[in-house]
Design a protein around this motif. Structure first.
Motif, PDB file in Angstrom:
ATOM      1  N   MET A   1       8.334  -3.070  -5.447  1.00 17.61           N
ATOM      2  CA  MET A   1       8.319  -2.474  -4.120  1.00 17.61           C
ATOM      3  C   MET A   1       9.697  -1.918  -3.795  1.00 17.61           C
ATOM      4  SD  MET A   1       6.380  -4.530  -1.178  1.00 17.61           S
ATOM      5  CE  MET A   1       4.640  -4.732  -1.194  1.00 17.61           C
ATOM      6  N   LEU A   2       9.702  -0.792  -3.131  1.00 20.23           N
ATOM      7  CA  LEU A   2      10.945  -0.198  -2.680  1.00 20.23           C
ATOM      8  C   LEU A   2      11.428  -0.926  -1.433  1.00 20.23           C
ATOM      9  CD1 LEU A   2      10.006   3.559  -3.078  1.00 20.23           C
ATOM     10  CD2 LEU A   2      11.424   2.198  -4.602  1.00 20.23           C
ATOM     11  N   PRO A   3      12.729  -0.823  -1.097  1.00 23.49           N
ATOM     12  CA  PRO A   3      13.235  -1.536   0.079  1.00 23.49           C
ATOM     13  C   PRO A   3      12.564  -1.134   1.392  1.00 23.49           C
ATOM     14  CG  PRO A   3      15.040  -0.702  -1.265  1.00 23.49           C
ATOM     15  CD  PRO A   3      13.783  -0.166  -1.856  1.00 23.49           C
TER      16      PRO A   3
ATOM     17  N   LEU B   1       8.084  -1.108   6.616  1.00 21.18           N
ATOM     18  CA  LEU B   1       6.917  -0.295   6.957  1.00 21.18           C
ATOM     19  C   LEU B   1       5.678  -1.179   7.119  1.00 21.18           C
ATOM     20  CD1 LEU B   1       5.722   2.517   7.386  1.00 21.18           C
ATOM     21  CD2 LEU B   1       5.503   2.718   4.910  1.00 21.18           C
ATOM     22  N   TYR B   2       5.514  -2.142   6.239  1.00 20.71           N
ATOM     23  CA  TYR B   2       4.372  -3.055   6.303  1.00 20.71           C
ATOM     24  C   TYR B   2       4.406  -3.874   7.593  1.00 20.71           C
ATOM     25  CZ  TYR B   2       1.049  -6.655   4.940  1.00 20.71           C
ATOM     26  OH  TYR B   2      -0.017  -7.515   4.903  1.00 20.71           O
ATOM     27  N   ARG B   3       5.570  -4.391   7.955  1.00 24.41           N
ATOM     28  CA  ARG B   3       5.699  -5.160   9.199  1.00 24.41           C
ATOM     29  C   ARG B   3       5.415  -4.284  10.421  1.00 24.41           C
ATOM     30  NH1 ARG B   3      10.064  -7.377   6.460  1.00 24.41           N
ATOM     31  NH2 ARG B   3      11.522  -6.068   7.597  1.00 24.41           N
ATOM     32  N   SER B   4       5.867  -3.039  10.383  1.00 24.36           N
ATOM     33  CA  SER B   4       5.598  -2.128  11.491  1.00 24.36           C
ATOM     34  C   SER B   4       4.108  -1.864  11.631  1.00 24.36           C
ATOM     35  CB  SER B   4       6.325  -0.796  11.286  1.00 24.36           C
ATOM     36  OG  SER B   4       7.711  -0.972  11.300  1.00 24.36           O
ATOM     37  N   LEU B   5       3.430  -1.682  10.511  1.00 16.38           N
ATOM     38  CA  LEU B   5       1.980  -1.478  10.543  1.00 16.38           C
ATOM     39  C   LEU B   5       1.262  -2.700  11.111  1.00 16.38           C
ATOM     40  CD1 LEU B   5       1.507   0.350   7.153  1.00 16.38           C
ATOM     41  CD2 LEU B   5       0.808   1.237   9.381  1.00 16.38           C
ATOM     42  N   LEU B   6       1.650  -3.868  10.669  1.00 14.48           N
ATOM     43  CA  LEU B   6       1.023  -5.092  11.186  1.00 14.48           C
ATOM     44  C   LEU B   6       1.277  -5.262  12.680  1.00 14.48           C
ATOM     45  CD1 LEU B   6       1.617  -7.732   8.377  1.00 14.48           C
ATOM     46  CD2 LEU B   6      -0.491  -6.536   8.954  1.00 14.48           C
ATOM     47  N   ARG B   7       2.483  -4.933  13.114  1.00 15.05           N
ATOM     48  CA  ARG B   7       2.820  -5.043  14.527  1.00 15.05           C
ATOM     49  C   ARG B   7       1.933  -4.109  15.360  1.00 15.05           C
ATOM     50  NH1 ARG B   7       7.836  -3.236  14.349  1.00 15.05           N
ATOM     51  NH2 ARG B   7       8.500  -5.098  13.259  1.00 15.05           N
ATOM     52  N   GLU B   8       1.757  -2.883  14.899  1.00 17.57           N
ATOM     53  CA  GLU B   8       0.913  -1.942  15.631  1.00 17.57           C
ATOM     54  C   GLU B   8      -0.550  -2.375  15.628  1.00 17.57           C
ATOM     55  OE1 GLU B   8       1.517   0.600  17.651  1.00 17.57           O
ATOM     56  OE2 GLU B   8       3.643   0.189  17.404  1.00 17.57           O
ATOM     57  N   LEU B   9      -1.008  -2.934  14.530  1.00 12.30           N
ATOM     58  CA  LEU B   9      -2.387  -3.420  14.476  1.00 12.30           C
ATOM     59  C   LEU B   9      -2.612  -4.550  15.473  1.00 12.30           C
ATOM     60  CD1 LEU B   9      -3.235  -3.387  10.672  1.00 12.30           C
ATOM     61  CD2 LEU B   9      -4.306  -2.046  12.473  1.00 12.30           C
ATOM     62  N   THR B  10      -1.660  -5.450  15.598  1.00 18.96           N
ATOM     63  CA  THR B  10      -1.821  -6.550  16.547  1.00 18.96           C
ATOM     64  C   THR B  10      -1.725  -6.056  17.979  1.00 18.96           C
ATOM     65  OG1 THR B  10       0.515  -7.124  16.339  1.00 18.96           O
ATOM     66  CG2 THR B  10      -1.043  -8.353  14.993  1.00 18.96           C
ATOM     67  N   ARG B  11      -0.963  -5.005  18.227  1.00 15.00           N
ATOM     68  CA  ARG B  11      -0.916  -4.434  19.574  1.00 15.00           C
ATOM     69  C   ARG B  11      -2.225  -3.725  19.905  1.00 15.00           C
ATOM     70  NH1 ARG B  11       5.095  -1.727  19.376  1.00 15.00           N
ATOM     71  NH2 ARG B  11       6.256  -3.666  19.628  1.00 15.00           N
TER      72      ARG B  11
ATOM     73  N   SER C   1      -5.707  -5.327   4.074  1.00 14.83           N
ATOM     74  CA  SER C   1      -5.671  -5.220   2.612  1.00 14.83           C
ATOM     75  C   SER C   1      -5.586  -3.758   2.166  1.00 14.83           C
ATOM     76  CB  SER C   1      -6.881  -5.907   1.982  1.00 14.83           C
ATOM     77  OG  SER C   1      -8.068  -5.251   2.349  1.00 14.83           O
ATOM     78  N   ASN C   2      -6.231  -2.840   2.902  1.00 19.84           N
ATOM     79  CA  ASN C   2      -6.128  -1.418   2.572  1.00 19.84           C
ATOM     80  C   ASN C   2      -4.712  -0.897   2.797  1.00 19.84           C
ATOM     81  OD1 ASN C   2      -8.785  -1.114   1.751  1.00 19.84           O
ATOM     82  ND2 ASN C   2      -9.487  -0.504   3.789  1.00 19.84           N
ATOM     83  N   LEU C   3      -4.080  -1.340   3.859  1.00 20.26           N
ATOM     84  CA  LEU C   3      -2.696  -0.924   4.100  1.00 20.26           C
ATOM     85  C   LEU C   3      -1.764  -1.472   3.021  1.00 20.26           C
ATOM     86  CD1 LEU C   3      -2.494  -1.322   7.963  1.00 20.26           C
ATOM     87  CD2 LEU C   3      -2.598   0.792   6.663  1.00 20.26           C
ATOM     88  N   ARG C   4      -1.997  -2.715   2.646  1.00 22.89           N
ATOM     89  CA  ARG C   4      -1.183  -3.311   1.580  1.00 22.89           C
ATOM     90  C   ARG C   4      -1.378  -2.531   0.276  1.00 22.89           C
ATOM     91  NH1 ARG C   4      -2.771  -8.755   1.549  1.00 22.89           N
ATOM     92  NH2 ARG C   4      -1.370  -9.066   3.290  1.00 22.89           N
ATOM     93  N   ALA C   5      -2.613  -2.116   0.003  1.00 22.50           N
ATOM     94  CA  ALA C   5      -2.891  -1.342  -1.215  1.00 22.50           C
ATOM     95  C   ALA C   5      -2.170  -0.004  -1.185  1.00 22.50           C
ATOM     96  CB  ALA C   5      -4.390  -1.131  -1.372  1.00 22.50           C
TER      97      ALA C   5
ATOM     98  N   ASP D   1       1.125   8.216   3.239  1.00 17.32           N
ATOM     99  CA  ASP D   1      -0.135   7.803   3.856  1.00 17.32           C
ATOM    100  C   ASP D   1       0.079   6.619   4.794  1.00 17.32           C
ATOM    101  OD1 ASP D   1      -1.500   9.794   2.544  1.00 17.32           O
ATOM    102  OD2 ASP D   1      -2.235   8.473   0.944  1.00 17.32           O
ATOM    103  N   ALA D   2       0.911   5.684   4.384  1.00 22.92           N
ATOM    104  CA  ALA D   2       1.199   4.515   5.224  1.00 22.92           C
ATOM    105  C   ALA D   2       1.961   4.936   6.475  1.00 22.92           C
ATOM    106  CB  ALA D   2       1.998   3.489   4.433  1.00 22.92           C
ATOM    107  N   ARG D   3       2.906   5.863   6.333  1.00 23.31           N
ATOM    108  CA  ARG D   3       3.637   6.362   7.507  1.00 23.31           C
ATOM    109  C   ARG D   3       2.700   7.105   8.454  1.00 23.31           C
ATOM    110  NH1 ARG D   3       7.731   8.059   3.480  1.00 23.31           N
ATOM    111  NH2 ARG D   3       9.252   6.376   3.418  1.00 23.31           N
ATOM    112  N   ASN D   4       1.758   7.857   7.891  1.00 21.51           N
ATOM    113  CA  ASN D   4       0.780   8.556   8.732  1.00 21.51           C
ATOM    114  C   ASN D   4      -0.100   7.564   9.492  1.00 21.51           C
ATOM    115  OD1 ASN D   4       1.665  11.097   7.992  1.00 21.51           O
ATOM    116  ND2 ASN D   4       0.132  11.351   6.391  1.00 21.51           N
ATOM    117  N   ALA D   5      -0.479   6.473   8.838  1.00 22.74           N
ATOM    118  CA  ALA D   5      -1.282   5.441   9.507  1.00 22.74           C
ATOM    119  C   ALA D   5      -0.490   4.817  10.651  1.00 22.74           C
ATOM    120  CB  ALA D   5      -1.718   4.376   8.506  1.00 22.74           C
ATOM    121  N   LEU D   6       0.784   4.560  10.421  1.00 23.86           N
ATOM    122  CA  LEU D   6       1.642   3.994  11.460  1.00 23.86           C
ATOM    123  C   LEU D   6       1.765   4.960  12.635  1.00 23.86           C
ATOM    124  CD1 LEU D   6       3.528   1.774  12.454  1.00 23.86           C
ATOM    125  CD2 LEU D   6       5.372   2.892  11.167  1.00 23.86           C
ATOM    126  N   LEU D   7       1.978   6.221  12.353  1.00 21.87           N
ATOM    127  CA  LEU D   7       2.086   7.223  13.416  1.00 21.87           C
ATOM    128  C   LEU D   7       0.778   7.321  14.196  1.00 21.87           C
ATOM    129  CD1 LEU D   7       3.711   9.444  14.800  1.00 21.87           C
ATOM    130  CD2 LEU D   7       2.860  11.019  13.057  1.00 21.87           C
TER     131      LEU D   7
END
Length: 93
Positions: free
Chosen positions: A1-3, A8-18, A30-34, A43-49
């Motif tokens: 994994m890159l730094p 990015l993963y934590r940001s996605l999880l935070r937005e999902l819980t909000r 699991s799809n986001l982790r994949a 794609d992950a940045r687009n999901a976060l946005l």
């Protein structure tokens, strides 16, 4: 994994819980982790946005259209009150 992945993963999880009052759906997580494991960062940045934009849109709808979350009867009553009228009570005969 890159730094950048853990942040990015934590940001996605935070937005999902909000977005959802309960725990995030395991399938979505699991799809986001994949996405991150496959190095599909854009794609992950687009999901976060998308998640952030959805939350902001909901905030603006609630702010500028406060009647949107009411039932039909409540909306009619409040709209009538806004112009100084009362809704007649329904007769039960």
């Amino acid at each position: 994994m890159l730094p950048d992945h853990p942040r990015l993963y934590r940001s996605l999880l935070r937005e999902l819980t909000r977005a959802a009052p309960s725990k995030p759906n395991r399938t979505i997580v699991s799809n986001l982790r994949a996405l991150l494991e496959q190095s599909r960062l854009q794609d992950a940045r687009n999901a976060l946005l998308f998640l952030k934009s959805q939350r902001e849109h909901q905030t603006l709808v609630e702010r500028y259209n406060p009647l949107s979350s009411l039932t039909e009867q409540e909306r009619i009553r409040k709209t009538a009150n806004r112009v100084g009228l009362d809704v007649p009570k329904a007769s039960t005969t």
